[in-house]
Design a protein around this motif. Structure first.
Motif, PDB file in Angstrom:
ATOM      1  N   TYR A  74       0.849  -1.188   0.000  1.00 28.06           N
ATOM      2  CA  TYR A  74       0.000   0.000   0.000  1.00 28.06           C
ATOM      3  C   TYR A  74       0.884   1.237   0.000  1.00 28.06           C
ATOM      4  N   CYS A  75       0.663   2.103  -0.982  1.00 24.53           N
ATOM      5  CA  CYS A  75       1.390   3.368  -1.090  1.00 24.53           C
ATOM      6  C   CYS A  75       0.502   4.472  -0.538  1.00 24.53           C
ATOM      7  N   PRO A  76       0.826   5.026   0.633  1.00 26.35           N
ATOM      8  CA  PRO A  76      -0.041   6.051   1.222  1.00 26.35           C
ATOM      9  C   PRO A  76      -0.025   7.375   0.457  1.00 26.35           C
ATOM     10  N   ASP A  77       1.033   7.637  -0.281  1.00 26.75           N
ATOM     11  CA  ASP A  77       1.122   8.901  -1.014  1.00 26.75           C
ATOM     12  C   ASP A  77       0.155   8.933  -2.191  1.00 26.75           C
ATOM     13  N   ALA A  78       0.037   7.820  -2.894  1.00 29.29           N
ATOM     14  CA  ALA A  78      -0.840   7.744  -4.065  1.00 29.29           C
ATOM     15  C   ALA A  78      -2.136   6.988  -3.780  1.00 29.29           C
ATOM     16  N   HIS A  79      -2.298   6.488  -2.554  1.00 30.02           N
ATOM     17  CA  HIS A  79      -3.451   5.649  -2.177  1.00 30.02           C
ATOM     18  C   HIS A  79      -3.597   4.485  -3.159  1.00 30.02           C
ATOM     19  N   GLU A  80      -2.476   3.863  -3.420  1.00 28.84           N
ATOM     20  CA  GLU A  80      -2.421   2.769  -4.382  1.00 28.84           C
ATOM     21  C   GLU A  80      -2.220   1.446  -3.655  1.00 28.84           C
ATOM     22  N   TYR A  81      -2.967   0.439  -4.064  1.00 31.65           N
ATOM     23  CA  TYR A  81      -2.810  -0.912  -3.528  1.00 31.65           C
ATOM     24  C   TYR A  81      -2.393  -1.831  -4.663  1.00 31.65           C
ATOM     25  N   ILE A  82      -1.351  -2.600  -4.415  1.00 27.22           N
ATOM     26  CA  ILE A  82      -0.849  -3.571  -5.385  1.00 27.22           C
ATOM     27  C   ILE A  82      -0.743  -4.902  -4.664  1.00 27.22           C
ATOM     28  N   ASP A  83      -1.145  -5.977  -5.334  1.00 28.51           N
ATOM     29  CA  ASP A  83      -0.950  -7.279  -4.694  1.00 28.51           C
ATOM     30  C   ASP A  83      -0.480  -8.320  -5.687  1.00 28.51           C
ATOM     31  N   TYR A  84       0.095  -9.346  -5.118  1.00 27.04           N
ATOM     32  CA  TYR A  84       0.562 -10.520  -5.850  1.00 27.04           C
ATOM     33  C   TYR A  84      -0.096 -11.705  -5.157  1.00 27.04           C
ATOM     34  N   ARG A  85      -1.001 -12.415  -5.883  1.00 23.18           N
ATOM     35  CA  ARG A  85      -1.812 -13.471  -5.274  1.00 23.18           C
ATOM     36  C   ARG A  85      -1.314 -14.848  -5.661  1.00 23.18           C
ATOM     37  N   LEU A  86      -1.306 -15.720  -4.676  1.00 25.63           N
ATOM     38  CA  LEU A  86      -0.883 -17.097  -4.890  1.00 25.63           C
ATOM     39  C   LEU A  86      -1.940 -18.025  -4.310  1.00 25.63           C
ATOM     40  N   THR A  87      -2.357 -18.999  -5.085  1.00 30.11           N
ATOM     41  CA  THR A  87      -3.337 -19.957  -4.576  1.00 30.11           C
ATOM     42  C   THR A  87      -2.700 -21.304  -4.276  1.00 30.11           C
ATOM     43  N   ARG A  88      -1.555 -21.587  -4.856  1.00 26.08           N
ATOM     44  CA  ARG A  88      -0.914 -22.890  -4.635  1.00 26.08           C
ATOM     45  C   ARG A  88       0.391 -22.776  -3.874  1.00 26.08           C
ATOM     46  N   ASP A  89       1.166 -21.756  -4.166  1.00 21.64           N
ATOM     47  CA  ASP A  89       2.481 -21.616  -3.549  1.00 21.64           C
ATOM     48  C   ASP A  89       2.412 -20.778  -2.279  1.00 21.64           C
ATOM     49  N   ASN A  90       3.359 -21.028  -1.399  1.00 26.56           N
ATOM     50  CA  ASN A  90       3.520 -20.186  -0.225  1.00 26.56           C
ATOM     51  C   ASN A  90       4.341 -18.972  -0.596  1.00 26.56           C
ATOM     52  N   ILE A  91       4.276 -17.969   0.232  1.00 24.46           N
ATOM     53  CA  ILE A  91       5.092 -16.785  -0.008  1.00 24.46           C
ATOM     54  C   ILE A  91       6.489 -17.073   0.514  1.00 24.46           C
ATOM     55  N   ASN A  92       7.468 -16.840  -0.350  1.00 18.60           N
ATOM     56  CA  ASN A  92       8.862 -17.063   0.007  1.00 18.60           C
ATOM     57  C   ASN A  92       9.696 -15.981  -0.685  1.00 18.60           C
ATOM     58  N   GLY A  93      11.007 -16.109  -0.604  1.00 19.20           N
ATOM     59  CA  GLY A  93      11.875 -15.101  -1.199  1.00 19.20           C
ATOM     60  C   GLY A  93      11.671 -14.933  -2.694  1.00 19.20           C
ATOM     61  N   ALA A  94      11.512 -16.039  -3.397  1.00 18.70           N
ATOM     62  CA  ALA A  94      11.317 -15.965  -4.853  1.00 18.70           C
ATOM     63  C   ALA A  94      10.003 -15.254  -5.187  1.00 18.70           C
ATOM     64  N   GLN A  95       8.962 -15.526  -4.423  1.00 13.63           N
ATOM     65  CA  GLN A  95       7.671 -14.863  -4.663  1.00 13.63           C
ATOM     66  C   GLN A  95       7.760 -13.376  -4.329  1.00 13.63           C
ATOM     67  N   PHE A  96       8.523 -13.029  -3.288  1.00 14.35           N
ATOM     68  CA  PHE A  96       8.717 -11.612  -2.955  1.00 14.35           C
ATOM     69  C   PHE A  96       9.449 -10.905  -4.088  1.00 14.35           C
ATOM     70  N   VAL A  97      10.435 -11.567  -4.686  1.00 16.73           N
ATOM     71  CA  VAL A  97      11.136 -10.981  -5.834  1.00 16.73           C
ATOM     72  C   VAL A  97      10.157 -10.770  -6.989  1.00 16.73           C
ATOM     73  N   ASN A  98       9.238 -11.700  -7.200  1.00 13.34           N
ATOM     74  CA  ASN A  98       8.212 -11.506  -8.231  1.00 13.34           C
ATOM     75  C   ASN A  98       7.362 -10.276  -7.923  1.00 13.34           C
ATOM     76  N   PHE A  99       7.043 -10.062  -6.655  1.00 15.15           N
ATOM     77  CA  PHE A  99       6.301  -8.859  -6.252  1.00 15.15           C
ATOM     78  C   PHE A  99       7.123  -7.603  -6.555  1.00 15.15           C
ATOM     79  N   LEU A 100       8.422  -7.638  -6.265  1.00 12.68           N
ATOM     80  CA  LEU A 100       9.290  -6.491  -6.569  1.00 12.68           C
ATOM     81  C   LEU A 100       9.338  -6.221  -8.070  1.00 12.68           C
ATOM     82  N   ARG A 101       9.384  -7.286  -8.859  1.00  7.44           N
ATOM     83  CA  ARG A 101       9.358  -7.114 -10.319  1.00  7.44           C
ATOM     84  C   ARG A 101       8.048  -6.473 -10.771  1.00  7.44           C
ATOM     85  N   LEU A 102       6.951  -6.872 -10.138  1.00  7.08           N
ATOM     86  CA  LEU A 102       5.655  -6.271 -10.448  1.00  7.08           C
ATOM     87  C   LEU A 102       5.676  -4.775 -10.145  1.00  7.08           C
TER      88      LEU A 102
END
Length: 189
Positions: A74-102
């Motif tokens: 959540y970006c409070p300056d722009a009131h922007e919400y971004i998410d990365y959703r996973l239904t099968r995988d757990n959140i781990n370092g690789a998934q966090f990197v995918n979020f950063l790429r997003l």
């Protein structure tokens, strides 16, 4: 368990980041509060059922494996919400990197990205450290332990749990959760 002095220091750090970002000579900066949420469908039904003594009522509900893993920012300056959703995988370092790429793909002109993160272990994983070395515009700023009160996205998760409901089937609930998050992102904190 929360340390009020560390919380106060964190709030001052956030105010400093906000002030630095508003300077005319500052790099284009975006600040995000980042956290994961793991809603489980069907859990509230257990708490909302009255039975007569001796009466049995079998309730189908999701286990911890039937959940939606959401890594949100959540970006409070722009009131922007971004998410990365996973239904099968757990959140781990690789998934966090995918979020950063997003984040990077959504805001390619941004010169500095400050991410306020909690103490989750995947932020310190080797894959995350390597990615951050290659992308120096991204900076992790730690939120003090036991301090959800200073993490703005925690308010979104609370709102989502209250408004989305948990009795419906998982797919319907996922849509309601995402609608609730979109609504919350448009509100001013």
């Amino acid at each position: 368990k929360a340390d009020p002095d560390k919380q106060h220091a964190f709030v001052k750090r956030v105010a400093r980041h906000k002030g630095e970002a508003k300077r005319p000579d500052a790099p284009r900066t975006r600040r995000y509060y980042v956290d994961a949420c793991h809603p489980i469908w069907g859990l509230d039904l257990v708490y909302c059922c009255w039975l007569l003594v001796g009466q049995r009522f079998l309730v189908g509900m999701g286990s911890g494996r039937k959940r939606l893993n959401i890594l949100g920012g959540y970006c409070p300056d722009a009131h922007e919400y971004i998410d990365y959703r996973l239904t099968r995988d757990n959140i781990n370092g690789a998934q966090f990197v995918n979020f950063l790429r997003l984040l990077r793909s959504l805001h390619p002109q941004t010169e500095k990205v400050i991410l306020y993160v909690d103490g989750a272990r995947y932020y310190d994983s080797p894959v995350v450290k390597e990615w951050l070395k290659r992308h120096p515009e991204f900076h992790l700023s730690r939120i003090p332990a036991y301090s959800p009160n200073v993490n703005l996205i925690e308010r979104m998760w609370k709102f989502m749990r209250q408004k989305a409901g948990t009795v419906e089937a998982r797919d319907a609930q996922s849509n309601r959760m995402l609608e609730a998050l979109a609504l919350e992102a448009s509100l001013d904190f």
